[in-house]
Design a protein around this motif. Structure first.
Motif, short mmCIF file in Angstrom:
data_model
loop_
_atom_site.label_atom_id
_atom_site.label_comp_id
_atom_site.label_asym_id
_atom_site.label_seq_id
_atom_site.Cartn_x
_atom_site.Cartn_y
_atom_site.Cartn_z
N LYS A 183 0.83 -1.20 0.00
CA LYS A 183 0.00 0.00 0.00
C LYS A 183 0.87 1.25 0.00
O LYS A 183 2.00 1.25 0.48
CB LYS A 183 -0.91 0.00 1.24
CG LYS A 183 -1.91 -1.15 1.26
CD LYS A 183 -2.74 -1.10 2.52
CE LYS A 183 -3.71 -2.26 2.61
NZ LYS A 183 -4.49 -2.24 3.86
N ASN B 272 2.05 4.39 1.52
CA ASN B 272 2.08 5.03 2.83
C ASN B 272 2.22 6.53 2.62
O ASN B 272 3.28 7.03 2.26
CB ASN B 272 3.26 4.48 3.65
CG ASN B 272 3.32 5.09 5.05
OD1 ASN B 272 2.58 6.01 5.37
ND2 ASN B 272 4.19 4.55 5.88
N GLU C 7 2.17 -1.50 5.80
CA GLU C 7 1.03 -2.43 5.74
C GLU C 7 1.18 -3.41 4.56
O GLU C 7 0.30 -3.56 3.71
CB GLU C 7 -0.30 -1.67 5.63
CG GLU C 7 -0.63 -0.86 6.88
CD GLU C 7 -2.01 -0.21 6.79
OE1 GLU C 7 -2.80 -0.33 7.74
OE2 GLU C 7 -2.29 0.44 5.76
N ALA D 87 2.17 3.42 8.93
CA ALA D 87 0.78 3.25 8.47
C ALA D 87 0.02 2.30 9.36
O ALA D 87 -1.17 2.49 9.62
CB ALA D 87 0.78 2.75 7.03
N TYR E 56 0.38 1.82 12.59
CA TYR E 56 -0.03 2.52 13.82
C TYR E 56 -1.15 3.51 13.52
O TYR E 56 -2.14 3.59 14.26
CB TYR E 56 1.17 3.24 14.43
CG TYR E 56 0.81 4.02 15.68
CD1 TYR E 56 0.60 3.36 16.89
CD2 TYR E 56 0.64 5.40 15.64
CE1 TYR E 56 0.25 4.06 18.04
CE2 TYR E 56 0.30 6.12 16.78
CZ TYR E 56 0.11 5.43 17.98
OH TYR E 56 -0.26 6.14 19.10
N ALA E 57 -1.01 4.25 12.42
CA ALA E 57 -2.02 5.26 12.07
C ALA E 57 -3.39 4.64 11.85
O ALA E 57 -4.42 5.22 12.22
CB ALA E 57 -1.58 6.01 10.81
N ASN E 58 -3.42 3.43 11.31
CA ASN E 58 -4.69 2.75 11.01
C ASN E 58 -5.09 1.72 12.04
O ASN E 58 -6.11 1.03 11.87
CB ASN E 58 -4.59 2.08 9.63
CG ASN E 58 -4.37 3.09 8.51
OD1 ASN E 58 -4.93 4.19 8.54
ND2 ASN E 58 -3.55 2.73 7.53
N THR F 4 -3.66 -1.08 12.69
CA THR F 4 -3.56 -2.44 12.15
C THR F 4 -2.23 -3.12 12.48
O THR F 4 -1.92 -4.18 11.94
CB THR F 4 -3.72 -2.41 10.62
OG1 THR F 4 -2.67 -1.61 10.05
CG2 THR F 4 -5.07 -1.86 10.21
#
Length: 390
Positions: free
Chosen positions: A2, A4, A159, A218, A220-222, A224
């Motif tokens: 993905k 980022n 991710e 990414a 941590y931000a999401n 996941t």
């Protein structure tokens, strides 16, 4: 992989690199192979660290460097001395490959570690990760060093859903690392990734609150981060069953035998073991457990007796009197095999005739021979047995 958005411009990537290297300078682990940039020290440490914990490696590393301080010393080492230095670390092909590579360096590179990734990769036992570690740390080459720790960090950072257990996935992680590696300080960057994966971005319960690159991640931000890395289940090691025999003669020497120069634990020394089927192994366990129960009220239960046994191996030693119970079971897991060894102790009424690969060895001389982990565990069973009788 993905996209980022937290690392989608050169400016963001540069900020990420600066913050990450600053963290590493403050928090880096004090490890003996980091004292200088000697490629030989880096090479030895990286090979030792494969499949082995850092705290286990440190003492081995000091001894290895004391015994083989230079590439030349390693190239000229005897196999016995080399394996003794490696004793207990496991995966002994690593040590043999080190010697073979040292000999390559002497013959092909005038005794100096080659400085290009392509030439480093030509050395026996060196794959992409080790080549990247040596090239980046020792020579400042902008090459990623991708191991399990690094793949875990990168998979969360971007991710990445590729299965890290598959060799085909390495290309994705290589591309991601080349996107973010600090080309000015690639060695420090690679080591920062290793330290982060070891201490903070751990397999379970990552310590995201302490992560220096949290704001670029990414995962941590999401929310996941615990979904990564994606990893298929490892195949369960195959169970293999043995009967182990510890035989002592009248001189208080023990029968040991050297394994062949090919295959698992090549050229190493063990008490005699014989592979049996699972059914035979379980029958031995059951039969001798029943003997133990019968002897529960026997004052002389520690005595030795020639018993009818379900093991052809024990019966084959017609000059040995066996203890009336087993010493216990030893288990040891290799990468693809799990050994189960049911151990018996006996004393020779006469000197048992030796096969060409066998020797009688006193306990005082055990330290002179290269014993793999299964043998060390059998020796510990023996020591425990004798100490319990004092």
């Amino acid at each position: 992989m993905k996209n980022n958005q937290l690392l989608d411009t050169p400016e963001k990537i540069r900020s990420f690199q600066i913050e990450f290297i600053e963290w590493y300078e403050k928090e880096k682990r004090n490890l003996p192979w980091r004292i200088n940039l000697d490629p030989y020290r880096i090479w030895i440490s990286e090979i030792m660290l494969q499949q082995t914990r850092v705290d286990t490696v440190i003492d081995y590393y000091y001894r290895f460097m004391e015994w083989f301080p230079t590439i030349k010393a390693l190239a000229e080492a005897s196999d016995e001395r080399l394996l003794k230095a490696w004793e207990g670390l496991g995966y002994y092909s690593r040590a043999r490959n080190l010697k073979a590579a040292a000999q390559q360096i002497i013959s092909d590179f005038e005794g100096e570690m080659p400085k290009s990734i392509e030439e480093i990769r030509e050395l026996k036992g060196i794959g992409p990760y080790t080549a990247g570690a040596i090239g980046s740390i020792a020579f400042g080459l902008p090459e990623p060093a991708i191991d399990g720790n690094v793949m875990r960090v990168v998979s969360r950072l971007f991710e990445i859903e590729a299965d890290i257990a598959k060799a085909s996935s390495r290309k994705l992680f290589d591309e991601a690392m080349r996107l973010i590696i600090d080309e000015q300080r690639p060695g420090d960057f690679n080591q920062a990734m290793m330290d982060l994966g070891s201490a903070i971005c751990t397999p379970t319960s990552p310590k995201c609150e302490a992560c220096p690159i949290q704001s670029y991640c990414a995962g941590y931000a999401n929310g996941t981060m615990t979904s990564y890395p994606v990893k298929s289940k490892k195949m369960k090691p195959k169970d293999v069953y043995y009967i182990g025999t510890i035989i002592e003669n009248k001189k208080q020497e023990y029968l040991v035998e050297q394994r062949s120069d090919k295959g698992l634990l090549a050229n190493m020394w063990l008490f005699p073991i014989k592979e049996v089927t699972k059914k035979e192994f379980e029958a031995m366990q059951r039969d001798w457990a029943e003997v133990n129960q019968q002897l529960a009220l026997d004052i002389d239960q520690e005595s030795l007796v020639a018993e009818e046994s379900s093991s052809q191996l024990l019966n084959s030693y017609d000059q040995v009197v066996w203890q009336k119970r087993s010493l216990g079971e030893v288990t040891h897991i290799f990468s693809h095999l799990k050994w189960h060894i049911l151990v018996f102790y006996g004393r020779g009424t006469e000197n048992h005739p030796l096969e060409p690969q066998q020797e009688w060895l006193s306990a005082e001389r055990f330290s002179e021979y290269v014993f793999p982990k299964p043998q060390q565990k059998m020796v510990e069973l023996l020591k425990k047995e004798f100490s319990s009788k004092k």
